[in-house]
Motif scaffolding. Structure first.
Motif, PDB file in Angstrom:
ATOM      1  N   THR A 273      -0.085  15.370 -53.031  1.00 11.20           N
ATOM      2  CA  THR A 273      -0.868  15.444 -51.796  1.00 11.20           C
ATOM      3  C   THR A 273      -0.415  16.613 -50.935  1.00 11.20           C
TER       4      THR A 273
ATOM      5  N   THR B 278      -6.115  16.818 -55.224  1.00 13.34           N
ATOM      6  CA  THR B 278      -6.863  15.571 -55.108  1.00 13.34           C
ATOM      7  C   THR B 278      -7.541  15.296 -56.443  1.00 13.34           C
TER       8      THR B 278
ATOM      9  N   LYS C 236     -10.574  12.359 -53.622  1.00  6.87           N
ATOM     10  CA  LYS C 236      -9.694  11.294 -53.147  1.00  6.87           C
ATOM     11  C   LYS C 236      -8.256  11.540 -53.605  1.00  6.87           C
ATOM     12  N   PRO C 237      -7.280  10.899 -52.963  1.00  5.77           N
ATOM     13  CA  PRO C 237      -5.890  11.053 -53.417  1.00  5.77           C
ATOM     14  C   PRO C 237      -5.728  10.575 -54.852  1.00  5.77           C
TER      15      PRO C 237
END
Length: 231
Positions: free
Chosen positions: A128, A133, A138-139
């Motif tokens: 992160t 990502t 999204k993470p």
């Protein structure tokens, strides 16, 4: 009543067809085929069985022919469909795998940190901080880390037909592997992102972590460790 164009629109599996037709009958629902005149007579029972058998044969034969084509593509180490693994892209001309310059750092970071003794949470935080990502913005999840660490393709080995298809109940399981003779492996068929030595070390480490009981994961030894079982 339930109206279908042809019986193969209802199901191409004779067991599913019999099961669901029975459910409909128990609920007072009749099944009608527009293009096949089945009037419920003894003769129509034979005709319906023949039509269902032909539909299932067509479906299985089509799947076999498609698989033959995909295997020929696999022997050439070309992309056979779906999303390529993280770290790879597909050359639009040759249809072969190439390194994804925006993602290969994810794979290298995951393996190097994992082998250095870092846990999944630490690896995710590092990814992160580096701005990485998932492909959906999204993470990166723990599940993705596990998938990366288990993917032998990163060693440069092209692999096709590894996981099993649906079982007898129609359920898929990506963790269930096929017999080795059914799997296509081509050494050097993909760009290498991880050495075979590091990949094997990661497998050994993951298997060791999997076997360790909870006592080895705790930060301190509890009095009743191994004696109390969660209800």
């Amino acid at each position: 009543m339930l109206i279908v164009h042809k019986l193969d629109r209802f199901s191409r599996d004779k067991y599913d067809s019999a099961k669901y037709k029975r459910k409909l009958k128990l609920n007072g629902i009749q099944l009608y085929s527009v293009t096949e005149n089945l009037d419920g007579s003894p003769e129509s029972v034979i005709l319906e069985s023949l039509l269902k058998g032909m539909a299932e044969y067509y479906s299985k034969n089509l799947a076999r022919e498609v698989m033959k084509g995909m295997k020929e593509t696999a022997y050439q180490c070309k992309h056979t469909g779906g999303l390529p693994p993280i770290g790879y892209a597909v050359d639009p001309v040759t249809r072969k795998y190439i390194i994804n310059e925006e993602e290969h750092g994810i794979v290298e970071t995951v393996f190097s940190m994992f082998l250095a003794g870092h846990g999944y949470n630490q690896i995710i935080r590092e990814l992160t901080e580096q701005g990485y990502t998932s492909r959906y913005g999204k993470p990166i999840s723990k599940g993705t880390l596990g998938t990366i660490l288990r993917n032998e393709k990163y060693t440069g080995t092209y692999i096709f037909n590894l996981t099993d298809s649906k079982d007898a109940a129609g359920k898929r399981n990506g963790n269930r592997h096929k017999n080795s003779e059914d799997v296509i492996r081509v050494e050097g068929g993909m760009p290498q992102l991880v050495t075979k030595e590091d990949f094997q070390k990661a497998q050994d480490k993951m298997n060791q972590n999997k076997r360790q009981p909870g006592a080895y994961k705790a930060k301190e030894m509890y009095l009743l460790s191994g004696l109390i079982v969660c209800g």
